[in-house]
Motif scaffolding. Sequence first.
Motif, short mmCIF file in Angstrom:
data_model
loop_
_atom_site.label_atom_id
_atom_site.label_comp_id
_atom_site.label_asym_id
_atom_site.label_seq_id
_atom_site.Cartn_x
_atom_site.Cartn_y
_atom_site.Cartn_z
N ASP A 241 13.86 25.49 13.25
CA ASP A 241 14.70 25.48 12.05
C ASP A 241 14.53 24.14 11.35
O ASP A 241 14.49 23.09 12.00
CB ASP A 241 16.17 25.69 12.42
N GLY A 242 14.42 24.17 10.04
CA GLY A 242 14.29 22.95 9.27
C GLY A 242 12.87 22.47 9.06
O GLY A 242 12.65 21.43 8.45
N GLN B 219 16.15 15.60 8.98
CA GLN B 219 16.13 16.68 9.96
C GLN B 219 16.85 16.26 11.24
O GLN B 219 17.61 17.04 11.81
CB GLN B 219 14.69 17.09 10.28
N TRP C 242 20.13 18.39 12.45
CA TRP C 242 20.07 19.20 13.66
C TRP C 242 20.35 18.41 14.94
O TRP C 242 20.18 18.93 16.03
CB TRP C 242 18.71 19.90 13.78
N ALA D 65 18.47 26.51 6.02
CA ALA D 65 17.78 25.36 6.61
C ALA D 65 17.40 24.35 5.53
O ALA D 65 17.60 23.14 5.71
CB ALA D 65 16.55 25.82 7.39
N ARG E 299 20.44 22.47 4.43
CA ARG E 299 20.84 21.44 5.40
C ARG E 299 20.01 20.17 5.23
O ARG E 299 20.54 19.06 5.29
CB ARG E 299 20.70 21.96 6.83
#
Length: 148
Positions: A35-36, A71, A75, A122, A125
């Motif tokens: 993710d991301g 990131q 996360w 994602a 974020r």
Amino acid sequence: MSTLFTKIIAGDIPGRFVWADDVAVAFGTIAPITDGHMLVVPRAEIVQLTEAPDDVLAHLMVVARTIGQAQQRAWSAPRAALLVAGFEVDHLHLHVLPAWGEAELSFRNARTDVPAAELDAAASRVREALVAQGDGAHVPATMTSPAL
């Protein structure tokens, strides 16, 4: 001849942009390893890493580091990873992704079935983390446009 990434940068193909400046853009991949996972891409059509001028390559690395910091923030990842392969598109691009270990850092782990809503979330974020760390000046006004 325009590459796939040139068409994304031009807005001819949709993208999920998290960064834009005069030299580079960053947007989410449609096949994330984690993710991301973002791609840092020069606006100029440079085929591969070994053909990049020093100043462009240095700039891409600074952008990749900045995206990686966002990131890690978004996360709570212990590392940001950088992969450069370039076989899928003949336009230089750096894969930057939050990472928890080396085992996951393989293109064999890329997921092609991620729903659009998850890809959007994602990218959002990463955009929010970039703003929070003081890099909001390079976050495009909308996720679908690379213009600032």
